[in-house]
Design a protein around this motif. Sequence first.
Motif, PDB file in Angstrom:
ATOM      1  N   PRO A 224       0.664  -1.365  -0.375  1.00  0.00           N
ATOM      2  CA  PRO A 224       0.368   0.269   0.239  1.00  0.00           C
ATOM      3  C   PRO A 224       0.425   1.277   0.243  1.00  0.00           C
ATOM      4  CG  PRO A 224       0.257  -0.812   2.163  1.00  0.00           C
ATOM      5  CD  PRO A 224       0.972  -2.157   1.471  1.00  0.00           C
ATOM      6  N   LEU A 225       0.462   2.166  -1.048  1.00  0.00           N
ATOM      7  CA  LEU A 225       1.214   2.931  -1.131  1.00  0.00           C
ATOM      8  C   LEU A 225       0.792   4.668  -1.568  1.00  0.00           C
ATOM      9  CD1 LEU A 225       2.900   2.076  -4.661  1.00  0.00           C
ATOM     10  CD2 LEU A 225       3.980   2.196  -2.004  1.00  0.00           C
ATOM     11  N   GLU A 226       1.948   5.801  -0.492  1.00  0.00           N
ATOM     12  CA  GLU A 226       0.789   7.404  -0.628  1.00  0.00           C
ATOM     13  C   GLU A 226       2.015   7.929  -1.519  1.00  0.00           C
ATOM     14  OE1 GLU A 226       0.952   9.223   2.673  1.00  0.00           O
ATOM     15  OE2 GLU A 226       2.401   8.074   4.568  1.00  0.00           O
ATOM     16  N   ALA A 227       1.629   8.470  -2.094  1.00  0.00           N
ATOM     17  CA  ALA A 227       2.143   9.102  -3.503  1.00  0.00           C
ATOM     18  C   ALA A 227       1.571  10.368  -3.290  1.00  0.00           C
ATOM     19  CB  ALA A 227       1.826   8.930  -4.854  1.00  0.00           C
ATOM     20  N   ALA A 228       2.948  11.582  -3.936  1.00  0.00           N
ATOM     21  CA  ALA A 228       2.505  12.765  -4.655  1.00  0.00           C
ATOM     22  C   ALA A 228       2.482  13.356  -5.808  1.00  0.00           C
ATOM     23  CB  ALA A 228       3.220  13.389  -3.610  1.00  0.00           C
ATOM     24  N   ILE A 229       1.730  14.188  -6.047  1.00  0.00           N
ATOM     25  CA  ILE A 229       2.057  14.681  -7.568  1.00  0.00           C
ATOM     26  C   ILE A 229       3.123  16.029  -7.760  1.00  0.00           C
ATOM     27  CG2 ILE A 229       1.334  15.077 -10.236  1.00  0.00           C
ATOM     28  CD1 ILE A 229      -0.280  12.532  -9.716  1.00  0.00           C
ATOM     29  N   GLU A 244      -6.218  10.440 -13.583  1.00  0.00           N
ATOM     30  CA  GLU A 244      -6.011   9.503 -14.576  1.00  0.00           C
ATOM     31  C   GLU A 244      -5.265   7.618 -14.108  1.00  0.00           C
ATOM     32  OE1 GLU A 244      -1.938   8.369 -17.600  1.00  0.00           O
ATOM     33  OE2 GLU A 244      -2.819  10.041 -17.762  1.00  0.00           O
ATOM     34  N   LEU A 245      -4.271   8.627 -12.791  1.00  0.00           N
ATOM     35  CA  LEU A 245      -3.552   7.562 -11.732  1.00  0.00           C
ATOM     36  C   LEU A 245      -4.668   6.841 -11.249  1.00  0.00           C
ATOM     37  CD1 LEU A 245      -0.045   9.264 -11.358  1.00  0.00           C
ATOM     38  CD2 LEU A 245      -0.879   7.006 -12.604  1.00  0.00           C
ATOM     39  N   SER A 246      -5.490   7.544 -10.536  1.00  0.00           N
ATOM     40  CA  SER A 246      -6.095   7.505  -8.962  1.00  0.00           C
ATOM     41  C   SER A 246      -7.717   6.122 -10.135  1.00  0.00           C
ATOM     42  CB  SER A 246      -7.105   8.708  -8.185  1.00  0.00           C
ATOM     43  OG  SER A 246      -6.686   9.459  -8.078  1.00  0.00           O
ATOM     44  N   ALA A 247      -7.898   6.793 -10.859  1.00  0.00           N
ATOM     45  CA  ALA A 247      -8.353   5.721 -11.620  1.00  0.00           C
ATOM     46  C   ALA A 247      -7.471   4.391 -11.849  1.00  0.00           C
ATOM     47  CB  ALA A 247      -9.056   5.853 -12.754  1.00  0.00           C
ATOM     48  N   VAL A 252      -3.933   3.599  -4.128  1.00  0.00           N
ATOM     49  CA  VAL A 252      -2.995   4.458  -3.359  1.00  0.00           C
ATOM     50  C   VAL A 252      -3.606   5.459  -3.357  1.00  0.00           C
ATOM     51  CG1 VAL A 252      -0.687   5.826  -4.789  1.00  0.00           C
ATOM     52  CG2 VAL A 252      -0.972   3.384  -5.093  1.00  0.00           C
ATOM     53  N   GLN A 253      -3.095   6.606  -2.157  1.00  0.00           N
ATOM     54  CA  GLN A 253      -3.492   7.982  -1.625  1.00  0.00           C
ATOM     55  C   GLN A 253      -2.321   8.991  -2.152  1.00  0.00           C
ATOM     56  OE1 GLN A 253      -3.405   7.535   2.746  1.00  0.00           O
ATOM     57  NE2 GLN A 253      -3.426   5.607   2.615  1.00  0.00           N
ATOM     58  N   PHE A 254      -3.576   9.566  -3.391  1.00  0.00           N
ATOM     59  CA  PHE A 254      -3.281  10.854  -3.767  1.00  0.00           C
ATOM     60  C   PHE A 254      -2.651  12.280  -2.985  1.00  0.00           C
ATOM     61  CE2 PHE A 254      -2.691   7.013  -7.254  1.00  0.00           C
ATOM     62  CZ  PHE A 254      -1.904   7.679  -7.740  1.00  0.00           C
ATOM     63  N   THR A 255      -1.571  12.931  -3.192  1.00  0.00           N
ATOM     64  CA  THR A 255      -1.612  14.052  -2.813  1.00  0.00           C
ATOM     65  C   THR A 255      -1.105  15.260  -4.087  1.00  0.00           C
ATOM     66  OG1 THR A 255      -1.391  13.773  -0.547  1.00  0.00           O
ATOM     67  CG2 THR A 255      -0.578  15.557  -0.980  1.00  0.00           C
ATOM     68  N   ILE A 256      -1.516  15.945  -4.404  1.00  0.00           N
ATOM     69  CA  ILE A 256      -0.844  17.144  -5.232  1.00  0.00           C
ATOM     70  C   ILE A 256       0.056  17.995  -4.289  1.00  0.00           C
ATOM     71  CG2 ILE A 256      -0.820  19.355  -6.599  1.00  0.00           C
ATOM     72  CD1 ILE A 256      -3.752  17.399  -8.063  1.00  0.00           C
ATOM     73  N   VAL A 277       5.612   6.221  -1.363  1.00  0.00           N
ATOM     74  CA  VAL A 277       6.451   5.487  -0.197  1.00  0.00           C
ATOM     75  C   VAL A 277       5.550   4.450   1.176  1.00  0.00           C
ATOM     76  CG1 VAL A 277       5.728   6.831   1.739  1.00  0.00           C
ATOM     77  CG2 VAL A 277       7.514   5.885   2.110  1.00  0.00           C
ATOM     78  N   GLN A 278       5.989   3.507   1.542  1.00  0.00           N
ATOM     79  CA  GLN A 278       4.995   2.661   1.501  1.00  0.00           C
ATOM     80  C   GLN A 278       4.127   3.434   2.553  1.00  0.00           C
ATOM     81  OE1 GLN A 278       6.281  -1.304   2.743  1.00  0.00           O
ATOM     82  NE2 GLN A 278       4.480  -1.555   3.289  1.00  0.00           N
TER      83      GLN A 278
END
Length: 281
Positions: A224-229, A244-247, A252-256, A277-278
């Motif tokens: 499981p990851l959290e990610a940032a654009i 696009e990536l969330s779909a 994955v939890q995304f933040t901008i 990161v995990q």
Amino acid sequence: MKTTIVTDSTAYLPADKIKELNIHVVPLTVTIDGQAYEEEIDITSEQFYDKVRGDGPLPKTSQPPVGRFAQLFESFVGEYDAAISIHLSSGISGTYAGATQAGEMVKGIDVYTFDSELSCYMQGFYVLRAAEMAKEGASPETIMAELNEMKKTMRAYFMVDDLSHLQRGGRLSGAQAIIGGLLQVKPILHFENKVIVPFEKIRTRKKAMKRISDMLTEDAAKMPLEAAIIHANQPEEAEAWKNELSAQLPNVQFTISHFGPVIGTHLGEGSMGLGWVQTKA
């Protein structure tokens, strides 16, 4: 044991998170046409990109004075037992070294410094994890152990529209920048041994972003990851990439986030990054 968390402005954390978790942020400075601005205080990212657009001289960036850290650490004495100070890579800035020096000068509080070995919201992931743990009452040793554990799964890749900023600012070797320019490539860059180096040379922006997305997808299949654009004044493109990536990756939890003035000086407008990161078990 009461612990407080310090970072520098290049983590580019949202104001609500800074307030909610009581994070102390020491600003770096960008100087444009002889005028010094503390980033995120005196100048916003949008104002910065507006000011530096064109062919003028590259702005200068500078780390906080050691005294600024010492003063902050001294203000904690009596209220906190320890401070953990988390900073951008020591390979591209003296900020971590300055915080370490200040921590050794101050009596009455234990100061632990942590070299993120990268920057921007990936540095922010360390800060947020540390602040959440500090709020729960974790010891500084436990928090530092967790930060070092995070390093094992921390990944960050970015691409720039124009390598000349990195070359002129001394953050990428001249030979590599010249080769990149001749080939008209959009190189994917990353941090290795605390400095910025090319990871792969890709022909187009679209292909570079797809390559980075594919690496995220590979890791997301394992944990499981959290990610940032992270974007340099490209909010619409960042939002589209996130959608696009969330779909594709609902786990994955995304933040901008954004490349602010100091990091933006070296990367240039139009740069895009993706890091992950995990998540904490």
